[in-house]
Design an enzyme around this catalytic site. Structure first.
Site, PDB file in Angstrom:
ATOM      1  CE  LYS A   9      -2.058   1.653  -6.675  1.00 26.10           C
ATOM      2  NZ  LYS A   9      -2.317   2.278  -7.985  1.00 26.10           N
ATOM      3  CE1 TYR A  49      -7.916   0.222  -7.216  1.00 24.72           C
ATOM      4  CE2 TYR A  49      -7.193  -1.990  -6.675  1.00 24.72           C
ATOM      5  CZ  TYR A  49      -6.976  -0.633  -6.684  1.00 24.72           C
ATOM      6  OH  TYR A  49      -5.817  -0.127  -6.162  1.00 24.72           O
ATOM      7  CG  ASN A 112       0.069   4.633  -9.332  1.00 19.71           C
ATOM      8  OD1 ASN A 112      -0.135   3.724  -8.537  1.00 19.71           O
ATOM      9  ND2 ASN A 112      -0.913   5.354  -9.845  1.00 19.71           N
ATOM     10  CG  HIS A 115      -5.548   3.300  -3.531  1.00 18.82           C
ATOM     11  ND1 HIS A 115      -6.359   3.663  -4.579  1.00 18.82           N
ATOM     12  CD2 HIS A 115      -6.334   3.287  -2.420  1.00 18.82           C
ATOM     13  CE1 HIS A 115      -7.588   3.852  -4.125  1.00 18.82           C
ATOM     14  NE2 HIS A 115      -7.601   3.624  -2.821  1.00 18.82           N
ATOM     15  CD  GLU A 126     -10.546   3.590  -1.066  1.00 19.36           C
ATOM     16  OE1 GLU A 126     -10.723   3.617  -2.288  1.00 19.36           O
ATOM     17  OE2 GLU A 126      -9.702   4.311  -0.486  1.00 19.36           O
TER      18      GLU A 126
END
Length: 138
Positions: A9, A49, A112, A115, A126
């Site tokens: 990310k 998303y 975080n 993913h 994905e």
């Protein structure tokens, strides 16, 4: 062998953690079948998303994901989806176990670091979202 999708990310890319995260991935017996760095636009992030579209955090998540470059990867290995989820650690880094990517590198619940696909079915979706057939090694 199984494939899973992984994404580094924007917060981790910005903090120059790509190499450290890839090192953890490779040390855990994953083979990187494909990898690329890109900057998502709003439409791409909203599409990726879309399952969260009705959630209250959707707009904040999209804004975060377009805030900087990301690195997308296809990981290959035995039980890749499950093992990579274990390596990532809990979504909330405060709950992540020692030795996981998120315990080591995450800043917050949103930032975080990584993913990963949550199922075999989503891994296929994905992977296909980010990679075409010519970009895959195995």
């Amino acid at each position: 062998m199984q494939h899973t999708f992984a994404l580094i990310k924007p917060d981790a890319v910005q903090r120059n953690l790509i190499g450290a995260i890839i090192n953890m991935i490779e040390k855990n017996d994953f083979y990187i079948s494909a990898m690329k760095m890109l900057q998502m636009n709003r439409q791409q992030a909203e599409g990726f998303y879309s399952v969260h579209r009705e959630r209250p955090f959707f707009n904040e998540l999209v804004d975060y994901m377009i805030s900087g470059p990301i690195v997308s990867l296809i990981l290959t290995g035995e039980n890749a989806v499950t093992r990579y989820r274990e390596l990532m650690g809990a979504t909330n880094p405060q709950n992540a176990q020692e030795g996981t990517i998120r315990k080591s590198f995450a800043i917050s619940l949103m930032e975080n670091a990584v993913h990963g696909s949550d199922s075999d079915e989503n891994a296929i979706i994905e992977i296909n979202y980010f990679f075409n057939a010519f970009e895959r090694i195995r």
